[in-house]
Design a protein around this motif. Structure first.
Motif, PDB file in Angstrom:
ATOM      1  N   SER A  86       0.833  -1.193   0.000  1.00  9.46           N
ATOM      2  CA  SER A  86       0.000   0.000   0.000  1.00  9.46           C
ATOM      3  C   SER A  86       0.875   1.253   0.000  1.00  9.46           C
ATOM      4  N   LEU A  87       1.957   1.184   0.755  1.00  7.95           N
ATOM      5  CA  LEU A  87       2.893   2.315   0.838  1.00  7.95           C
ATOM      6  C   LEU A  87       3.558   2.585  -0.511  1.00  7.95           C
ATOM      7  N   LEU A  88       3.840   1.495  -1.211  1.00 11.74           N
ATOM      8  CA  LEU A  88       4.515   1.588  -2.508  1.00 11.74           C
ATOM      9  C   LEU A  88       3.669   2.398  -3.504  1.00 11.74           C
ATOM     10  N   ALA A  89       2.366   2.192  -3.428  1.00 10.30           N
ATOM     11  CA  ALA A  89       1.472   2.869  -4.380  1.00 10.30           C
ATOM     12  C   ALA A  89       1.192   4.310  -3.979  1.00 10.30           C
ATOM     13  N   LEU A  90       1.435   4.641  -2.715  1.00  9.22           N
ATOM     14  CA  LEU A  90       1.054   5.971  -2.229  1.00  9.22           C
ATOM     15  C   LEU A  90       1.806   7.107  -2.901  1.00  9.22           C
ATOM     16  N   GLU A  91       3.065   6.823  -3.258  1.00  9.75           N
ATOM     17  CA  GLU A  91       3.883   7.874  -3.859  1.00  9.75           C
ATOM     18  C   GLU A  91       3.229   8.459  -5.105  1.00  9.75           C
ATOM     19  N   PHE A  92       2.427   7.616  -5.794  1.00  5.62           N
ATOM     20  CA  PHE A  92       1.829   8.065  -7.057  1.00  5.62           C
ATOM     21  C   PHE A  92       0.485   8.758  -6.856  1.00  5.62           C
ATOM     22  N   LEU A  93       0.005   8.778  -5.613  1.00  6.45           N
ATOM     23  CA  LEU A  93      -1.369   9.239  -5.378  1.00  6.45           C
ATOM     24  C   LEU A  93      -1.608  10.666  -5.895  1.00  6.45           C
ATOM     25  N   PHE A  94      -0.740  11.596  -5.524  1.00  4.43           N
ATOM     26  CA  PHE A  94      -0.941  12.995  -5.940  1.00  4.43           C
ATOM     27  C   PHE A  94       0.199  13.532  -6.818  1.00  4.43           C
ATOM     28  N   ARG A  95       1.272  12.744  -6.964  1.00  7.14           N
ATOM     29  CA  ARG A  95       2.484  13.273  -7.592  1.00  7.14           C
ATOM     30  C   ARG A  95       2.236  13.786  -9.009  1.00  7.14           C
ATOM     31  N   ASP A  96       1.635  12.964  -9.858  1.00  4.05           N
ATOM     32  CA  ASP A  96       1.413  13.383 -11.249  1.00  4.05           C
ATOM     33  C   ASP A  96       0.477  14.586 -11.321  1.00  4.05           C
ATOM     34  N   GLY A 168      -2.486   7.147   4.399  1.00  2.00           N
ATOM     35  CA  GLY A 168      -1.478   7.394   3.370  1.00  2.00           C
ATOM     36  C   GLY A 168      -1.734   8.652   2.571  1.00  2.00           C
ATOM     37  N   SER A 169      -3.003   8.979   2.363  1.00  5.74           N
ATOM     38  CA  SER A 169      -3.305  10.181   1.570  1.00  5.74           C
ATOM     39  C   SER A 169      -2.793  11.438   2.275  1.00  5.74           C
ATOM     40  N   VAL A 170      -2.862  11.433   3.606  1.00  9.04           N
ATOM     41  CA  VAL A 170      -2.354  12.589   4.359  1.00  9.04           C
ATOM     42  C   VAL A 170      -0.834  12.680   4.184  1.00  9.04           C
ATOM     43  N   GLY A 171      -0.169  11.538   4.315  1.00 11.55           N
ATOM     44  CA  GLY A 171       1.292  11.512   4.144  1.00 11.55           C
ATOM     45  C   GLY A 171       1.687  11.923   2.735  1.00 11.55           C
ATOM     46  N   THR A 175       3.980  15.297   1.721  1.00 13.11           N
ATOM     47  CA  THR A 175       5.307  15.169   1.098  1.00 13.11           C
ATOM     48  C   THR A 175       5.293  15.534  -0.389  1.00 13.11           C
ATOM     49  N   LEU A 176       4.236  16.210  -0.829  1.00 12.95           N
ATOM     50  CA  LEU A 176       4.110  16.555  -2.255  1.00 12.95           C
ATOM     51  C   LEU A 176       5.296  17.352  -2.788  1.00 12.95           C
ATOM     52  N   GLY A 177       5.740  18.297  -1.999  1.00 15.45           N
ATOM     53  CA  GLY A 177       6.799  19.193  -2.479  1.00 15.45           C
ATOM     54  C   GLY A 177       8.196  18.636  -2.286  1.00 15.45           C
ATOM     55  N   VAL A 178       8.292  17.406  -1.776  1.00 20.08           N
ATOM     56  CA  VAL A 178       9.611  16.841  -1.460  1.00 20.08           C
ATOM     57  C   VAL A 178      10.062  15.924  -2.596  1.00 20.08           C
ATOM     58  N   LYS A 179      11.302  16.135  -3.071  1.00 20.85           N
ATOM     59  CA  LYS A 179      11.834  15.245  -4.112  1.00 20.85           C
ATOM     60  C   LYS A 179      12.211  13.921  -3.463  1.00 20.85           C
ATOM     61  N   ARG A 180      12.007  12.837  -4.170  1.00 16.71           N
ATOM     62  CA  ARG A 180      12.248  11.478  -3.667  1.00 16.71           C
ATOM     63  C   ARG A 180      11.630  11.337  -2.272  1.00 16.71           C
ATOM     64  N   LEU A 185       7.798   9.730   3.343  1.00 18.99           N
ATOM     65  CA  LEU A 185       6.418   9.241   3.336  1.00 18.99           C
ATOM     66  C   LEU A 185       6.289   8.028   4.262  1.00 18.99           C
ATOM     67  N   SER A 186       7.250   7.119   4.185  1.00 18.24           N
ATOM     68  CA  SER A 186       7.238   5.943   5.072  1.00 18.24           C
ATOM     69  C   SER A 186       7.334   6.373   6.527  1.00 18.24           C
ATOM     70  N   LEU A 187       8.226   7.326   6.765  1.00 15.45           N
ATOM     71  CA  LEU A 187       8.454   7.794   8.145  1.00 15.45           C
ATOM     72  C   LEU A 187       7.182   8.410   8.731  1.00 15.45           C
ATOM     73  N   LEU A 188       6.431   9.118   7.898  1.00 15.85           N
ATOM     74  CA  LEU A 188       5.197   9.753   8.371  1.00 15.85           C
ATOM     75  C   LEU A 188       4.054   8.752   8.519  1.00 15.85           C
TER      76      LEU A 188
END
Lengths: 244, 209
Positions: A86-96, A168-171, A175-180, A185-188
């Motif tokens: 679930s965490l793996l997919a979260l990075e893509f939630l808002f990034r694009d 995960g959506s909150v995290g 972290t939207l403005g953070v590169k990599r 995101l995991s830490l949060l």
């Protein structure tokens, strides 16, 4: 919502119905759009599921093929794998959406940003949480889980993954403005996900042992309801901050 | 005042130690276009984002029809269209799908309206190709189709002619002219002259600190 006289002029000049889209219709469009986009990027869609399948099938090789031992560790294995997938997919939630200006357009659409982002989170759950709930019993069977435990596993992973998507959506928004942003995101997200992991694994364990798993399931449900109530508001606030 | 629709009053914006907007004042009435000029880094985009409500000015306020926009941000947003540097398009969707989802969130859009808007910007022949296969200028044209479809009174445009050929630049001018003639307002950050009648055009020059 006030409408100025000047505002009315170009609206009258336009053709067709100029009524605003209802909040529900706007959320439905957002949901459909995200599902359509996901099915056009299938690699990204299956990535968490492949990860889940790999982790759960590697465990029997690493521990022991003995079913009784595998059955003992199955709840933990299933839930840790589900959490990490679930965490793996979260990075893509808002990034694009952040990169291409879609989030800006949502924020300026005249619709509730909270509601639109909630629709996106629902799409995320439909694309990751629900498939995980369907896959979990199959992975469980390879870990020696009895067929009688399948309903309990499906329900607990389905409910627990709702809470995971919302947390995960909150995290993801923070972290939207953070590169990599993966590590941050995991830490949060991981500390907030611990109750879901604990109650989910307990519900799965009880269903494997043939016990009554309703208590941990209700606690998972309570976490999901708490998430539905609070997470969309926090997500929208975090997105607004990042759009500044 | 009664004829004034969009006003900026004493807008101050800081970004860290940088004082980006230093007491900016402006007012635009219906049928007028405010052209924001200034060299790079003078805060044109920041001003547009502040007016739109995406950024918070530390001092000053933006008034829409005499009311502080912060008091009814959703209502103000329902009245404005903002197109930034990049067209807000999804690479894996077609122009038509993009318009359906992007504009559809604001107001229901019929297939006929989509067709008309795409025809207006010259996108008929490539409206069903994925956006990822389009040139930057073609993407900009799709964004212009979205702008026309929104049917809102206030347009905030950040370099609307970027990546457009001469014909595309004329298209921007004619879209703005039509919008102003219908009683709309435009605030555009743009370097070169807009093909808008002098009586409708006002200028705001931003200077570097």
């Amino acid at each position: 919502m006030h409408r100025s006289a000047a505002a009315a002029a170009p609206r009258r000049a336009g053709a067709g119905a100029l009524a605003m889209t209802s909040a529900l219709a706007a959320a439905r469009l957002t949901l459909v759009r995200d599902l359509r986009l996901a099915f056009r990027k299938r690699g990204q869609l299956v990535q968490p599921l492949v990860f889940f399948a790999i982790v759960t099938t590697l465990f029997p090789l690493a521990i022991s093929p003995e079913l009784s031992r595998l059955r003992d560790v199955a709840p933990g294995v299933l839930w840790v794998a589900a959490l990490l997938s679930s965490l793996l997919a979260l990075e893509f939630l808002f990034r694009d959406d952040a990169h291409d200006g879609t989030l800006e357009q949502y924020a300026l659409s005249g619709q509730s940003l909270t509601w639109l982002l909630f629709a996106k989170t629902v799409a995320h759950w439909l694309l990751t949480g629900l498939p995980l709930a369907v896959m979990a019993p199959l992975a469980g069977l390879s870990l020696g889980v009895p067929a009688s435990a399948v309903p309990g596993i499906v329900v607990s992973v389905a409910v627990g993954s709702v809470a995971l998507s919302l947390i995960g959506s909150v995290g993801a928004a923070l972290t939207l403005g953070v590169k990599r942003s993966g590590a941050l995101l995991s830490l949060l997200t991981l500390p907030l996900s611990m109750p879901v992991l604990i109650f989910g694994a307990r519900a799965t364990e009880l269903s494997i042992k043939g016990g009554d798993f309703s208590a941990p399931l209700q606690l998972l449900g309570a976490l999901a309801v708490l998430g539905v109530t609070l997470a969309p508001l926090a997500t929208a606030a975090a997105v607004r901050i990042n759009l500044e | 005042m009664s004829d004034c629709c969009l006003q900026g009053e004493n807008l101050h914006l800081w970004r860290g130690a940088r004082h980006v907007l230093r007491g900016v004042h402006f007012s635009v009435t219906r049928g007028e276009c405010l052209q924001i000029t200034g060299s790079n880094g003078t805060g044109k985009t920041s001003l547009l984002r502040t007016v739109s409500g995406l950024m918070y000015a530390e001092e000053g306020r933006v008034l829409w029809d005499g009311r502080d926009v912060r008091k009814d941000l959703l209502g103000f947003h329902a009245d404005l269209a903002y197109i930034g540097h990049e067209p807000p398009l999804k690479a894996d969707l077609t122009p038509r799908e993009n318009l359906r989802y992007w504009i559809g969130v604001r107001r229901p859009v019929s297939r006929d309206e989509e067709d008309q808007a795409l025809h207006r910007v010259g996108a008929d022949s490539w409206s069903d190709r994925p956006v990822r296969t389009l040139s930057a200028g073609q993407k900009r044209r799709v964004a212009l189709a979205g702008l026309a479809l929104m049917a809102v009174p206030l347009w905030l445009l950040d370099e609307p002619t970027t990546n457009l050929d001469t014909e595309g630049q004329r298209l921007v001018g004619s879209l703005i002219e039509e919008h102003l003639a219908a009683g709309g307002l435009v605030v555009a950050a743009i370097h070169h002259d807009l093909s808008v009648s002098a009586t409708a055009l006002r200028r705001l020059e931003l200077a570097r600190e």
